[in-house]
Motif scaffolding. Structure first.
Motif, short mmCIF file in Angstrom:
data_model
loop_
_atom_site.label_atom_id
_atom_site.label_comp_id
_atom_site.label_asym_id
_atom_site.label_seq_id
_atom_site.Cartn_x
_atom_site.Cartn_y
_atom_site.Cartn_z
N SER A 153 0.83 -1.20 0.00
CA SER A 153 0.00 0.00 0.00
C SER A 153 0.86 1.25 0.00
O SER A 153 0.35 2.37 -0.13
N GLY A 154 2.18 1.08 0.15
CA GLY A 154 3.09 2.21 0.13
C GLY A 154 3.53 2.54 -1.28
O GLY A 154 3.10 1.93 -2.26
N ASP A 155 4.41 3.53 -1.40
CA ASP A 155 4.96 3.88 -2.69
C ASP A 155 6.34 3.24 -2.84
O ASP A 155 6.84 2.61 -1.90
N PRO A 156 6.98 3.34 -4.01
CA PRO A 156 8.29 2.69 -4.18
C PRO A 156 9.33 3.12 -3.16
O PRO A 156 10.17 2.33 -2.75
N ARG A 157 9.27 4.38 -2.73
CA ARG A 157 10.27 4.86 -1.78
C ARG A 157 10.19 4.11 -0.46
O ARG A 157 11.21 3.69 0.10
N THR A 158 8.98 3.93 0.07
CA THR A 158 8.84 3.26 1.36
C THR A 158 9.27 1.80 1.30
O THR A 158 9.69 1.23 2.30
N VAL A 159 9.17 1.19 0.11
CA VAL A 159 9.61 -0.19 -0.05
C VAL A 159 11.13 -0.26 -0.18
O VAL A 159 11.80 -1.03 0.52
N MET A 160 11.69 0.56 -1.07
CA MET A 160 13.11 0.43 -1.38
C MET A 160 14.03 0.99 -0.29
O MET A 160 15.18 0.59 -0.19
N GLU A 161 13.53 1.90 0.53
CA GLU A 161 14.40 2.46 1.56
C GLU A 161 14.68 1.44 2.66
O GLU A 161 15.64 1.59 3.42
N HIS A 162 13.88 0.38 2.73
CA HIS A 162 14.11 -0.59 3.80
C HIS A 162 15.43 -1.33 3.60
O HIS A 162 16.05 -1.80 4.56
#
Length: 328
Positions: free
Chosen positions: A144-153
């Motif tokens: 439900s997040g955007d690419p940034r919230t996924v990739m920053e992990h």
């Protein structure tokens, strides 16, 4: 305001999931696309709505040699999107062209370039794409997040000690300028993982903010250029508020000789099971994560703040998704 995403390579599909002669529908950047593989293995990604009279190429189109044929009037499109065959048409109009995205197949995945200008070079994977290594397909999920919230992990070394039962991770930034972002992280102490002592040394490099390769080399006999295990992660916006992300592993074979293929296959399956167990703590979080407007930053968030600077910097020249399609 239209959604804006950074100039980057984006994950489209696992390479194994697209056979020669196959066409499949995919949704990317709020639009529908036809992903196909030609008879010689080349991959194309075209806007799914035929520019002639609107037939859906992704569900009714068919691969004919090196082109994608529309089921309605048999117009045929190259991977570039240009129509080169139109029955009974003496001069094919210049506008007979589908919007297309540049595609590469690297590290076992199909990636597309989204952004202005010519695509940047993909990551230099080196020996990871040689016969000494074997790829292990992971899984895809929706967030439900955007690419940034996924990739920053992947840059978030703070979460590792909690979600992956590893010692405190130390972050060492190497490059964070222009289109480049790479860093090292290492553990404050060693820990036994499976059959080896692991000191947490990981080299992470991004091919744009939405595609990354993490090389785990903190065990005996491994180096950044020849890691035992690497993880590949990519995230792509499907539409505003929905992101698809996928992971896969690349393993150094136990023995390179073909005679030992069954042994390497068994090893790959064991490692896949280990990764699934180890990654699900992250995946459950990422599937439901949301963007926070004003985060409460603390000192261990240094690596995430560096990644966000990188992400935002590469958004500056990006096109809104509504303008990403080819124009007349």
């Amino acid at each position: 305001m239209p959604e804006i995403y950074p100039d980057s390579w984006y994950f489209v599909s696992f390479g194994e999931e697209l056979r020669r002669g196959q066409v499949k529908p995919v949704e990317l950047f709020g639009e529908s696309w036809a992903l196909f593989r030609t008879d010689t293995g080349k991959v194309g990604l075209l806007a799914s709505t035929c520019c002639h009279l609107g037939a859906d190429l992704s569900t009714t189109g068919a691969v004919v040699g090196e082109r994608l044929r529309c089921a309605y009037h048999a117009w045929e499109y190259e991977c570039s999107g240009q129509c080169t065959v139109a029955p009974r048409v003496k001069k094919i109009p210049i506008r007979a062209r589908q919007a297309s995205l540049e595609v590469v197949e690297r590290l076992g995945n199909i990636w597309c370039w989204y952004g202005r200008g010519s695509p940047r070079p993909f990551l230099d994977a080196g020996v990871l794409e040689s016969d000494a290594y074997v790829g292990v397909r992971g899984e895809c999920f929706e967030s439900s997040g955007d690419p940034r919230t996924v990739m920053e992990h992947l840059a978030d070394n703070y979460h590792v000690e909690h979600n992956h039962d590893l010692p405190e991770q130390l972050y060492e930034e190497l490059i964070n300028e222009g289109p480049n972002f790479m860093f090292n992280q290492r553990s404050s102490e060693t820990k036994k993982v499976l059959f080896a002592e692991f000191d947490g040394q990981i080299h992470v490099e991004y091919a744009g903010p939405c595609a990354a390769l993490a090389r785990l080399h903190g065990v005996a006999g491994a180096t950044p250029a020849s890691p035992l295990v690497s993880l590949v992660l990519g995230a792509t916006p499907i539409r505003p508020g929905k992101t698809r992300f996928g992971w896969r592993a690349v393993l150094r074979k136990l023995v390179s000789r073909r005679l030992f293929t069954p042994l390497n296959v068994a090893y790959a399956q064991v490692m896949r099971a280990y990764f699934l167990k180890n990654l699900y703590a992250d995946i459950d979080v990422l599937k439901s994560i949301n963007r926070v407007t004003q985060p409460v930053w603390v000192k261990p968030d240094q690596s995430v703040r560096a990644y966000r600077d990188y992400y935002d910097r590469n958004c500056a020249s990006s096109l809104p998704i509504q303008q990403s399609r080819a124009t007349d």
